[in-house]
Design a protein around this motif. Structure first.
Motif, PDB file in Angstrom:
ATOM      1  N   ALA A   1      18.920  20.909  -0.503  1.00 57.30           N
ATOM      2  CA  ALA A   1      20.060  21.101   0.390  1.00 57.30           C
ATOM      3  C   ALA A   1      20.831  22.370   0.088  1.00 57.30           C
ATOM      4  N   ARG A   2      20.640  22.942  -1.109  1.00 52.43           N
ATOM      5  CA  ARG A   2      21.385  24.137  -1.515  1.00 52.43           C
ATOM      6  C   ARG A   2      20.569  25.407  -1.355  1.00 52.43           C
ATOM      7  N   THR A   3      19.397  25.318  -0.760  1.00 53.86           N
ATOM      8  CA  THR A   3      18.575  26.500  -0.531  1.00 53.86           C
ATOM      9  C   THR A   3      19.287  27.438   0.434  1.00 53.86           C
TER      10      THR A   3
ATOM     11  N   TYR B   1      34.239  28.970   6.805  1.00 56.16           N
ATOM     12  CA  TYR B   1      35.421  28.167   7.136  1.00 56.16           C
ATOM     13  C   TYR B   1      35.889  27.384   5.918  1.00 56.16           C
ATOM     14  N   GLU B   2      34.931  26.866   5.154  1.00 55.34           N
ATOM     15  CA  GLU B   2      35.291  26.092   3.967  1.00 55.34           C
ATOM     16  C   GLU B   2      36.035  26.963   2.951  1.00 55.34           C
TER      17      GLU B   2
ATOM     18  N   SER C   1      37.873  17.089   0.065  1.00 51.36           N
ATOM     19  CA  SER C   1      38.665  17.696  -1.017  1.00 51.36           C
ATOM     20  C   SER C   1      37.845  18.722  -1.797  1.00 51.36           C
ATOM     21  N   ARG C   2      37.010  19.473  -1.069  1.00 51.63           N
ATOM     22  CA  ARG C   2      36.177  20.543  -1.621  1.00 51.63           C
ATOM     23  C   ARG C   2      35.125  20.035  -2.586  1.00 51.63           C
TER      24      ARG C   2
ATOM     25  N   ILE D   1      28.702  29.066  -5.994  1.00 53.02           N
ATOM     26  CA  ILE D   1      28.085  28.494  -4.806  1.00 53.02           C
ATOM     27  C   ILE D   1      28.956  28.785  -3.589  1.00 53.02           C
ATOM     28  N   GLU D   2      28.337  28.739  -2.431  1.00 57.45           N
ATOM     29  CA  GLU D   2      29.072  29.034  -1.199  1.00 57.45           C
ATOM     30  C   GLU D   2      29.990  27.898  -0.774  1.00 57.45           C
TER      31      GLU D   2
END
Length: 521
Positions: free
Chosen positions: A38-40, A52-53, A73-74, A97-98
């Motif tokens: 999922a982090r690729t 946006y995050e 909450s991030r 990480i993004e």
């Protein structure tokens, strides 16, 4: 008389919310492998979400699936199915990480193989200002199947307002001197007499539908109500991964009222008689937190809305549980999003009949209301004692049938509750929660197409139990052909006010019994 719930002129969509459906992703051999995948490197639309995050604009990402992690909450959090257990934190803010909102969508796409049309998640932003730009960015992402605004579904929209300075005819529940609402003797209930309930029950071979499952997706149910407790087959209200509390209590009372019309215990020397003995399976699709609702005239109130994730989960649960009939006494102007539409299509394809209220905005021009206007749904209008359409019942060519919907006596929770809360301006000029609009307890007579719809849901259950096919199209046809062509229809077979007529239970059930007997021969 109880409250009349309307939603004309109210917002069509939730502010700052999007439903995002992901295209399926390969199933990984383990949760750890899914987490890593999922982090690729992220595709374009998911990169926009991460932007946006980082700007602090993403509040939460909640999957429809109960199994997939959510973002809040991030942090990325893995839910627990056990009440009281602490969820597992998978990811925290990190400069390397993004972000975690996009991985939450990717993980849901790999984990959720149940939601029809693709894994869906509710993305909540801090405000509505940049929603359109994010929607366009996600819509152009090759890993995203669809992205859409989230339609509002209302129940308590606006109760009739009292003139300033007026007082209620009754004090709050539990106060000294209060006189509880008392239903008339069960055998005199006008709505049951009008639909020929006694005559239907007198038919040879009549079956009271105790083996049929009817779902009530609503404000909850009083599972200990003496007139209901023996009829309840299941009750789902807990969602530990959602931010707002959802207790077992039916605070508004609407779901308990609907359930009583369908299946309050018959001839038990208590309050009212239900139409059938069908098993009620209740899903609470409202949380316990009222939301601010402002009106064009400058007034406001704190009201209860359908929670979109609880609602979609309930629809999917109904398909998995083999529910025979679903009653939806809710409405809103927004057309279904793709996930809601896919859930309806799955239910109908599996033989589940869906019954919904037409809406109570006739004086506002009968705006289209969903889910009643959804293809395949049986939409129900409301009639009164004189077999006239009520002054509030919406009209429209999508209506199927009408049923009693004025002054309908039914069950209410035995504990106190409220329909909504008045909104008042605080010293800082902001709206704050004021006095509650208290409802009755135990029993009361309410108006609305919300009260007409469960008449038809119960009738459909009885039709199945008495030899009719478990088929939505056949049930709709049987309801139409057996309905009474009342005087207000002017001799026509169909009108936008009544549909094909007012429900006649004797004729409907008689047709099913005759079909069963002919099959036996």
């Amino acid at each position: 008389m109880g409250p009349l719930f309307r939603n004309a002129g109210l917002p069509t969509y939730h502010e700052a919310m999007l439903f995002v459906r992901m295209k399926p992703q390969p199933r990984q051999p383990s949760f750890e492998a899914t987490f890593a995948a999922a982090r690729t490197p992220l595709s374009s639309g998911l990169q926009a979400l991460c932007y946006y995050e980082r700007a602090g604009l993403v509040k939460r990402v909640t999957p429809v699936s109960r199994e997939a992690p959510h973002y809040a909450s991030r942090m990325l959090v893995r839910p627990t199915r056990n009440a009281g257990a602490k969820p597992e934190v998978l990811g925290v803010p990190d400069s390397d990480i993004e972000g975690w909102s996009a991985p939450a969508l990717n993980m849901n796409a790999a984990i959720d193989e149940r939601t029809p049309g693709g894994a869906a998640s509710l993305v909540e932003l801090a405000n509505d200002v940049d929603l359109r730009q994010l929607q366009l960015a996600l819509a152009g992402d090759p890993t995203v199947a669809s992205v859409s605004r989230v339609p509002l579904r209302y129940l308590v929209a606006r109760s009739p307002r009292k003139p300033a300075g007026s007082s209620s005819r009754k004090s709050s529940p539990g106060s000294r001197g209060r006189i509880a609402a008392a239903p008339p003797p069960a055998h005199t209930m006008w709505n049951l007499r009008k639909i020929k309930w006694d005559e239907a029950r007198s038919l040879t071979g009549f079956d009271d539908a105790s083996g049929v499952k009817v779902a009530v997706l609503d404000t909850g149910i009083d599972a200990e109500h003496p007139d209901l407790k023996d009829q309840i087959g299941g009750y789902v209200y807990e969602h530990p991964d959602l931010p707002a509390a959802s207790s077992a209590q039916d605070l508004v009372g609407h779901g308990t009222h609907v359930a009583g019309t369908i299946a309050a215990t018959i001839n038990n020397d208590l309050g009212v008689n239900g139409i059938s003995r069908a098993r009620i399976h209740a899903w609470k699709i409202f949380d316990d937190r009222p939301d601010l609702l402002t009106y064009p005239d400058g007034t406001a109130e704190f009201a209860y809305f359908v929670d979109p994730v609880m609602y979609l989960r309930a629809l999917l649960d109904c398909a998995d549980a083999g529910i025979d009939i679903v009653n939806l006494s809710i409405g809103g102007a927004g057309a279904p999003d793709p996930t809601e539409s896919a859930a309806f299509e799955e239910l109908l394809a599996n033989g589940t009949t869906i019954v919904a209220a037409m809406g109570n905005e006739r004086r506002e021009g009968s705006p289209i209301s969903y889910p009643a206007a959804t293809p395949g749904v049986i939409a129900v209008g409301a009639t009164n004692l004189q077999d006239r359409i009520t002054t509030f019942s919406n009209r429209g060519n999508h209506i199927s049938i009408a049923a009693p919907g004025e002054a309908i006596w039914s069950t209410l929770p035995t504990y106190p509750g409220q329909l909504s809360w008045r909104a008042e301006r605080g010293p800082d000029g902001r709206w704050r929660q004021g006095k509650a609009d208290i409802r009755e307890t135990e029993y009361d007579a309410w108006p609305g197409t919300s009260m007409a719809s469960p008449h038809v849901a119960a009738a459909a259950a009885l039709y199945i139990a008495n030899g009719g096919a478990r088929d939505p199209a056949e049930i709709r046809s049987a309801l139409a052909s057996s309905a009474d062509k009342v005087a207000g229809m002017g001799g026509q077979d169909f009108t936008p006010d009544f549909g094909y007529g007012r429900l006649n239970l004797e004729q409907l059930i008689g047709g099913g019994i005759r079909a069963r007997n002919s099959d036996d021969d």
